[in-house]
Write a protein that holds these residues in place. Structure first.
Motif, PDB file in Angstrom:
ATOM      1  N   VAL A   1       0.972  -1.258   0.065  1.00 17.46           N
ATOM      2  CA  VAL A   1      -0.064  -0.040  -0.122  1.00 17.46           C
ATOM      3  C   VAL A   1       0.886   1.220   0.044  1.00 17.46           C
ATOM      4  O   VAL A   1       0.599   2.288  -0.584  1.00 17.46           O
ATOM      5  CB  VAL A   1      -1.059  -0.006   1.042  1.00 17.46           C
ATOM      6  CG1 VAL A   1      -0.225   0.135   2.459  1.00 17.46           C
ATOM      7  CG2 VAL A   1      -1.951   1.000   0.899  1.00 17.46           C
ATOM      8  N   LEU A   2       2.030   1.315   0.651  1.00 18.30           N
ATOM      9  CA  LEU A   2       2.914   2.271   0.492  1.00 18.30           C
ATOM     10  C   LEU A   2       3.624   2.657  -0.585  1.00 18.30           C
ATOM     11  O   LEU A   2       3.841   3.658  -1.238  1.00 18.30           O
ATOM     12  CB  LEU A   2       3.931   2.201   1.749  1.00 18.30           C
ATOM     13  CG  LEU A   2       3.470   2.237   3.123  1.00 18.30           C
ATOM     14  CD1 LEU A   2       4.714   2.228   4.151  1.00 18.30           C
ATOM     15  CD2 LEU A   2       2.614   3.488   3.300  1.00 18.30           C
ATOM     16  N   ARG A   3       3.691   1.515  -1.331  1.00 18.99           N
ATOM     17  CA  ARG A   3       4.397   1.576  -2.815  1.00 18.99           C
ATOM     18  C   ARG A   3       3.274   2.217  -3.782  1.00 18.99           C
ATOM     19  O   ARG A   3       3.897   3.240  -4.476  1.00 18.99           O
ATOM     20  CB  ARG A   3       4.835   0.168  -3.520  1.00 18.99           C
ATOM     21  CG  ARG A   3       5.921  -0.701  -2.446  1.00 18.99           C
ATOM     22  CD  ARG A   3       7.211   0.204  -2.893  1.00 18.99           C
ATOM     23  NE  ARG A   3       8.363  -0.524  -2.150  1.00 18.99           N
ATOM     24  CZ  ARG A   3       9.443  -0.068  -2.286  1.00 18.99           C
ATOM     25  NH1 ARG A   3       9.957   1.229  -2.634  1.00 18.99           N
ATOM     26  NH2 ARG A   3      10.485  -0.912  -1.635  1.00 18.99           N
ATOM     27  N   VAL A   4       2.075   1.971  -3.594  1.00 14.61           N
ATOM     28  CA  VAL A   4       1.060   2.681  -4.381  1.00 14.61           C
ATOM     29  C   VAL A   4       1.095   3.860  -4.113  1.00 14.61           C
ATOM     30  O   VAL A   4       1.060   4.951  -4.960  1.00 14.61           O
ATOM     31  CB  VAL A   4      -0.279   1.980  -4.058  1.00 14.61           C
ATOM     32  CG1 VAL A   4      -1.411   2.593  -4.964  1.00 14.61           C
ATOM     33  CG2 VAL A   4      -0.240   0.259  -4.563  1.00 14.61           C
ATOM     34  N   LEU A   5       0.937   4.317  -2.832  1.00 16.57           N
ATOM     35  CA  LEU A   5       0.900   5.771  -2.053  1.00 16.57           C
ATOM     36  C   LEU A   5       2.220   6.312  -2.692  1.00 16.57           C
ATOM     37  O   LEU A   5       1.986   7.632  -3.117  1.00 16.57           O
ATOM     38  CB  LEU A   5       0.993   5.604  -0.889  1.00 16.57           C
ATOM     39  CG  LEU A   5       0.454   6.943  -0.192  1.00 16.57           C
ATOM     40  CD1 LEU A   5       0.001   6.609   1.311  1.00 16.57           C
ATOM     41  CD2 LEU A   5       1.933   7.871   0.266  1.00 16.57           C
ATOM     42  N   GLU A   6       3.349   5.968  -2.935  1.00 18.98           N
ATOM     43  CA  GLU A   6       4.352   6.731  -3.413  1.00 18.98           C
ATOM     44  C   GLU A   6       4.347   7.148  -4.748  1.00 18.98           C
ATOM     45  O   GLU A   6       4.629   8.091  -5.406  1.00 18.98           O
ATOM     46  CB  GLU A   6       5.698   5.964  -2.967  1.00 18.98           C
ATOM     47  CG  GLU A   6       6.237   5.790  -1.478  1.00 18.98           C
ATOM     48  CD  GLU A   6       7.009   4.957  -1.039  1.00 18.98           C
ATOM     49  OE1 GLU A   6       7.301   3.761  -2.030  1.00 18.98           O
ATOM     50  OE2 GLU A   6       7.418   4.685  -0.089  1.00 18.98           O
ATOM     51  N   ARG A   7       3.904   6.207  -5.739  1.00 23.07           N
ATOM     52  CA  ARG A   7       3.441   6.300  -7.141  1.00 23.07           C
ATOM     53  C   ARG A   7       2.644   7.531  -7.305  1.00 23.07           C
ATOM     54  O   ARG A   7       2.650   8.406  -8.063  1.00 23.07           O
ATOM     55  CB  ARG A   7       3.109   4.936  -7.616  1.00 23.07           C
ATOM     56  CG  ARG A   7       3.982   4.001  -7.548  1.00 23.07           C
ATOM     57  CD  ARG A   7       5.381   4.097  -8.140  1.00 23.07           C
ATOM     58  NE  ARG A   7       5.157   4.013  -9.539  1.00 23.07           N
ATOM     59  CZ  ARG A   7       6.281   4.035 -10.430  1.00 23.07           C
ATOM     60  NH1 ARG A   7       7.385   4.349  -9.847  1.00 23.07           N
ATOM     61  NH2 ARG A   7       6.023   4.136 -11.955  1.00 23.07           N
ATOM     62  N   ALA A   8       1.366   7.419  -6.358  1.00 23.20           N
ATOM     63  CA  ALA A   8       0.384   8.603  -6.376  1.00 23.20           C
ATOM     64  C   ALA A   8       0.985   9.954  -6.171  1.00 23.20           C
ATOM     65  O   ALA A   8       0.596  11.013  -6.838  1.00 23.20           O
ATOM     66  CB  ALA A   8      -0.892   8.389  -5.335  1.00 23.20           C
ATOM     67  N   LEU A   9       1.657   9.956  -5.164  1.00 19.91           N
ATOM     68  CA  LEU A   9       2.554  11.266  -4.744  1.00 19.91           C
ATOM     69  C   LEU A   9       3.368  11.638  -5.944  1.00 19.91           C
ATOM     70  O   LEU A   9       3.563  13.006  -6.482  1.00 19.91           O
ATOM     71  CB  LEU A   9       3.384  11.028  -3.505  1.00 19.91           C
ATOM     72  CG  LEU A   9       2.817  11.022  -2.372  1.00 19.91           C
ATOM     73  CD1 LEU A   9       3.609  10.536  -0.954  1.00 19.91           C
ATOM     74  CD2 LEU A   9       1.803  12.031  -1.869  1.00 19.91           C
TER      75      LEU A   9
END
Length: 252
Positions: A30-38
Motif C-alpha cells: 500500500v505504501l508503494r502505491v501511495l508513493e506512486r500517487a505522490l
C-alpha cells in the motif's frame, strides 16, 4: 491541475490474504502505491481501508489513512465515504488508484484527472489502451471499452467488443487498425458526483458484467475516456503476481 488521490485498501482477499501489507522491496504494498500517487503530483493522498493494521502501517509512515466501512462492495463506495468524511467541495477532482498497483505509472494517474479538466460535462473519467493480441480480445478477464467520436465511453464489457464480423468469421488475424481498446481500471471523479453515485441503484448491466462503471452509464451520465499507448504495469492479485512484481523491484 489540482487533484486528490484515494487508495482503497481492503485487507481481506480470497486469493492473497492481507494484500495491502504484503512486502515488496522492504515496504508494504500500500505504501508503494501511495508513493506512486505522490509522484503523480496529487495534492493529497488518502488510504481508505477497512482494517486497523493497514491504517497503522500508513500512519506510521507519516501518511493519511481513514477507516471506512467493511460493507462497501466497491472502491467507489469507499471513495464516497472519504469525500464525505473530509468534506471535499463538489468540484474537487478525485482519482481512485487501486491498492494493488505498486508499479502504476504516475503519468496515467495525472491523465485520468486531466480528462475531467478537458471534459466539463463528464462526471467521471477513465483510461484505455489499444489491444493488439487476439487472446486478450477474447479473454473475459480483459475488460473492453467502446468510445464514441467525441471520446466518451459508450459501453464496457468482458465480451469482445466491437465484434469485427467479417474478419473474425473468416478466422483472419486481428486487423492492426481494428481499434479495440482495453480498459485500464483507473477512475477519476468529481467529488459532487461521488455523492450522487451513492444514491444510484445498481443496474442490470452492472450485475451481469460485474463492472461498476456501467451503473454510471445506465443512469445517463457521461464518462470521458482517455486513450494512451502505454499499457499499465502488472497489478497484484495472486501469489504469482506478487512474485513477479517482487522480482521487478529487486531487478530495479
Amino acid at each position: 491541475m489540482h487533484f486528490r488521490v484515494v487508495i482503497p485498501a481492503r485487507y481481506a482477499s480470497s486469493r492473497l490474504p492481507g494484500k495491502p501489507l504484503v512486502d515488496i522491496g522492504g515496504r508494504p504494498m500500500v505504501l508503494r502505491v501511495l508513493e506512486r500517487a505522490l509522484l503523480a503530483g496529487a495534492e493529497s493522498v488518502t488510504v481508505a481501508t477497512d482494517d486497523v493494521r493497514v491504517q497503522r502501517a500508513v500512519e506510521k509512515a507519516g501518511y493519511q489513512a481513514l477507516m471506512t466501512s467493511p460493507d462497501h462492495q466497491s472502491g467507489t463506495e469507499r471513495l464516497v465515504e472519504v469525500a464525505e468524511a473530509l468534506d471535499w467541495p463538489d468540484d474537487a477532482l478525485v482519482v481512485n488508484v487501486q491498492g494493488d498497483e505498486p508499479l502504476i505509472d504516475p503519468a496515467l494517474i495525472r491523465e485520468a484527472a486531466r480528462q475531467l479538466v478537458l471534459h466539463d460535462d463528464a462526471v467521471m473519467a477513465t483510461l484505455a489502451h489499444p489491444i493488439h493480441d487476439h487472446a486478450d480480445f477474447i479473454n473475459p478477464n480483459v475488460v473492453k471499452v467502446v468510445p464514441d467520436e467525441a471520446g466518451y465511453a459508450l459501453y464496457f464489457s468482458r465480451a469482445p467488443i466491437p465484434w469485427p464480423r467479417d474478419a473474425f468469421s473468416a478466422r483472419q488475424p486481428m486487423p492492426h487498425d481494428f481499434g479495440a481498446l482495453r480498459h485500464i481500471g483507473l477512475y477519476a471523479y468529481r467529488a459532487g458526483f461521488l455523492r450522487i453515485y451513492a444514491s444510484l441503484s445498481r443496474s442490470p448491466l452492472e450485475r451481469h458484467e460485474m463492472l461498476e462503471q456501467l451503473r454510471v452509464l445506465w443512469h445517463g451520465y457521461r464518462i470521458s475516456l482517455g486513450v494512451t499507448p502505454t499499457a499499465p504495469s502488472p497489478g497484484v492479485d495472486t501469489p504469482e503476481d506478487l512474485a513477479r512484481v517482487r522480482a521487478l523491484f529487486q531487478a530495479a
